[in-house]
Design an enzyme around this catalytic site. Structure first.
Site, PDB file in Angstrom:
ATOM      1  N   ASN A  62     -12.094   2.462 -26.740  1.00 43.44           N
ATOM      2  CA  ASN A  62     -13.200   2.671 -25.634  1.00 43.44           C
ATOM      3  C   ASN A  62     -14.016   2.410 -26.571  1.00 43.44           C
ATOM      4  O   ASN A  62     -15.295   2.427 -26.573  1.00 43.44           O
ATOM      5  CB  ASN A  62     -13.532   4.546 -25.675  1.00 43.44           C
ATOM      6  CG  ASN A  62     -12.714   5.330 -24.856  1.00 43.44           C
ATOM      7  OD1 ASN A  62     -12.089   4.828 -23.927  1.00 43.44           O
ATOM      8  ND2 ASN A  62     -12.548   7.085 -25.680  1.00 43.44           N
ATOM      9  N   PHE A  63     -14.119   1.078 -26.503  1.00 42.06           N
ATOM     10  CA  PHE A  63     -14.810  -0.438 -27.221  1.00 42.06           C
ATOM     11  C   PHE A  63     -15.397   0.109 -28.592  1.00 42.06           C
ATOM     12  O   PHE A  63     -16.247  -0.979 -28.665  1.00 42.06           O
ATOM     13  CB  PHE A  63     -16.158  -0.656 -26.014  1.00 42.06           C
ATOM     14  CG  PHE A  63     -15.280  -0.785 -24.915  1.00 42.06           C
ATOM     15  CD1 PHE A  63     -13.957  -1.440 -24.918  1.00 42.06           C
ATOM     16  CD2 PHE A  63     -15.492  -0.014 -23.605  1.00 42.06           C
ATOM     17  CE1 PHE A  63     -13.246  -2.123 -24.508  1.00 42.06           C
ATOM     18  CE2 PHE A  63     -15.051  -0.806 -22.570  1.00 42.06           C
ATOM     19  CZ  PHE A  63     -13.769  -1.312 -22.899  1.00 42.06           C
ATOM     20  N   ASP A 120      -5.041  -4.112 -29.018  1.00 41.47           N
ATOM     21  CA  ASP A 120      -6.247  -3.509 -29.495  1.00 41.47           C
ATOM     22  C   ASP A 120      -6.617  -4.359 -30.562  1.00 41.47           C
ATOM     23  O   ASP A 120      -8.196  -4.163 -30.995  1.00 41.47           O
ATOM     24  CB  ASP A 120      -6.448  -2.238 -29.467  1.00 41.47           C
ATOM     25  CG  ASP A 120      -6.052  -0.881 -27.892  1.00 41.47           C
ATOM     26  OD1 ASP A 120      -5.988  -2.024 -27.044  1.00 41.47           O
ATOM     27  OD2 ASP A 120      -5.476  -0.023 -27.555  1.00 41.47           O
ATOM     28  N   ASN A 155       2.632   2.049  -1.748  1.00 44.09           N
ATOM     29  CA  ASN A 155       4.145   1.027  -2.672  1.00 44.09           C
ATOM     30  C   ASN A 155       4.244   0.431  -2.809  1.00 44.09           C
ATOM     31  O   ASN A 155       3.890  -0.411  -2.232  1.00 44.09           O
ATOM     32  CB  ASN A 155       5.007   2.185  -1.429  1.00 44.09           C
ATOM     33  CG  ASN A 155       6.214   2.549  -1.871  1.00 44.09           C
ATOM     34  OD1 ASN A 155       6.508   2.553  -3.455  1.00 44.09           O
ATOM     35  ND2 ASN A 155       7.279   3.420  -1.595  1.00 44.09           N
ATOM     36  N   GLU A 194       0.591  -1.322   0.040  1.00 48.90           N
ATOM     37  CA  GLU A 194      -0.347  -0.153  -0.134  1.00 48.90           C
ATOM     38  C   GLU A 194       0.739   0.797   0.001  1.00 48.90           C
ATOM     39  O   GLU A 194       1.603   1.193   1.507  1.00 48.90           O
ATOM     40  CB  GLU A 194      -0.339  -0.340   1.315  1.00 48.90           C
ATOM     41  CG  GLU A 194      -1.679   0.871   0.773  1.00 48.90           C
ATOM     42  CD  GLU A 194      -2.436   1.371  -0.125  1.00 48.90           C
ATOM     43  OE1 GLU A 194      -2.166   2.447  -1.028  1.00 48.90           O
ATOM     44  OE2 GLU A 194      -3.803   1.040  -0.110  1.00 48.90           O
TER      45      GLU A 194
END
Length: 499
Positions: free
Chosen positions: A418-419, A435, A223, A221
């Site tokens: 972004n789909f 992608d 780090n 946490e």
């Protein structure tokens, strides 16, 4: 040090029939949580490994080992999920403590699903074989996460614990944080030292190791530690294994990182020593929740693949962990097939026809960068015929799958952003390659092929209002509508209009 009794027990546990948690038990560091979608982690375990929910009717089923202590019954999954999509809704705890992992709730960050929850993983994104038997791992795209904030028996405060996970060393990114292990019970950042979890990725925001990554590090946490110091530690090597064993353990003023090729060889120690000499990390303030695929306060931008992992009570010896590694190697993880149905051939040129009733004269085409469907026939213009023709190439991110290059715009490929599906020039980046890689499977409606995103395997090529999207079977976007999903994601492969 082991007693004579425990040395004998450990030797017995290292036999082929024993599971990792039998080995930890023999080493007096029993599993308090044990998760796997691929196999039983105890020699006697025959219960449910994970739960599936299918998209066609939202019903659920559980998948168990074929035999006690054995490999998951992948054929039961294949039958249940035939001609539809499936999500992994629960990863069951095999330890008996009830520390099951379910869809992660919102926390410091919201997830992308309804009410801020994280996404669930596709059931088919990570096929493997173990000793020749088919199974499925958990392929986690950005935004996917599992959690249990009410775990039982896990380490809290500065108590000792160990953990390991078998992961895909080639599926990662630099976002925060692909973790498995101990985290906050509130899903919020409660301060340094409140976590102790395995991390795999190539983030350099906090710690990092030698080379370009990815690295096994520990999320404590606020780090990521690759060794004793913040930032760079040369002893933590980059990982290049397809299957990697990551092992972490921590106790009072001590902790360690170990790693190995999960398919062969033995564990190496990358760090073993005192706690980081920074405020909050000695003593630790662990809270005992369990996370998978996300950071402690639901930071959910990372990606990775999980096959199996456990958390223990107590600080396991190196000998115990070495025996667990031998067991993992003996499981013989091998990459499975990502494709099914009608085949593509790299180098061929195709046109892809819509199969949705009422739209069967339309083909996948493009207008500038927008990928859409258009009515195309032999009398269409040369320009339109070229816009509706695609050169099939070996997948830019995965050689089992494929990428689709525009005939009229060489060097540009269909990719999701972004789909939405767009036609963009290949910029050579890892992100673009991921992608632009899609895995064909037998069409969900039985006509031709369905093209599944490699990087988001819950999402498929879908035409919606004559525009192409990477769509899921139900979801928060309008184009994720379940109505006509199977038809809308199924395309006939035809001879190209142009080449």
């Amino acid at each position: 040090m082991f007693s004579r009794r425990n040395l004998l027990a450990l030797g017995l546990a290292a036999t082929v029939s024993a599971g990792p948690c039998d080995i930890y038990e023999a080493g007096d560091t029993p599993c308090v949580a044990a998760h796997s979608t691929t196999r039983a982690l105890y020699s006697s375990f025959s219960g449910a490994l994970y739960q599936l929910q299918r998209g066609s009717d939202d019903t659920t089923t559980t998948i168990s080992p074929l035999t006690a202590g054995g490999i998951a019954d992948a054929s039961a999954q294949d039958t249940f999920c035939a001609n539809t999509t499936c999500l992994i809704t629960i990863i069951y705890d095999q330890s008996g403590n009830g520390n099951h992992l379910t869809q992660a709730p919102p926390g410091g960050f919201d997830g992308p699903d309804t009410d801020g929850y994280d996404n669930l993983a596709s059931a088919i994104g990570a096929p493997v074989t173990l000793n020749g038997q088919k199974a499925y791992g958990v392929f986690m795209s950005p935004g996917t996460g599992y959690r249990n904030n009410e775990a039982t028996g896990t380490a809290t405060g500065d108590e000792a614990e160990g953990m390991y996970a078998v992961l895909d060393g080639t599926h990662y990114n630099d976002a925060c944080c692909f973790d498995y292990g101990n985290a906050e019970t509130s899903s919020t950042d409660t301060g340094a030292g409140h976590m102790e979890a395995i991390y795999l990725g190539n983030s350099t925001t906090w710690g990092y190791g030698a080379g370009d990554g990815p690295w096994i590090m520990v999320d404590m946490e606020n780090n990521l530690f690759s060794g004793a110091d913040e930032g760079y530690n040369s002893g933590d090597p980059s990982i290049s294994y397809r299957f990697v064993t990551a092992a972490v353990k921590g106790g009072a003023d001590k902790w360690a990182i170990r790693g190995a090729n999960a398919a062969s060889g033995s564990l190496s120690t990358y760090y073993s020593g005192a706690r980081p000499d920074y405020s909050g990390y000695n003593p630790m303030s662990k809270e005992g929740a369990i996370i998978l695929g996300i950071g402690g306060y639901n930071s959910n931008g990372a990606q990775g693949t999980f096959y199996e992992g456990v958390m223990t009570s107590g600080y396991p010896s190196d000998d115990t962990e070495n025996s667990v590694q031998e067991n993992i190697v003996a499981a013989k993880y091998v990459v499975g097939s990502l494709v099914s149905g009608p085949s593509f051939t790299s180098g061929e040129v195709v046109s892809l026809r819509v199969t949705t009733p009422g739209y069967t004269t339309r083909y996948i085409a493009h207008t500038d960068t927008t990928v859409n469907t258009q009515v195309v026939d032999d009398d269409s213009s040369t320009t339109l015929k070229e816009e509706a023709s695609w050169t099939v190439v070996t997948g830019l991110a995965n050689s089992q799958c494929f990428s689709f290059e525009s005939v009229d715009t060489p060097g540009s490929y269909i990719r999701h952003y972004n789909f939405e599906l767009l036609l963009n020039a290949n910029d050579g980046t890892k992100q673009f390659h991921e992608d632009a890689t899609f895995c064909p499977q037998a069409a969900l409606n039985g006509e031709g092929t369905s093209l599944r995103s490699w990087s988001y395997p819950t999402r498929y090529f879908r035409h919606y209002e004559n525009v192409l999207y990477a769509a899921s079977n139900g979801g928060v976007q309008t184009f994720d509508s379940k109505t006509s999903f199977n038809n809308d994601v199924s395309f006939e492969i035809e001879t190209a209009f142009a080449s």
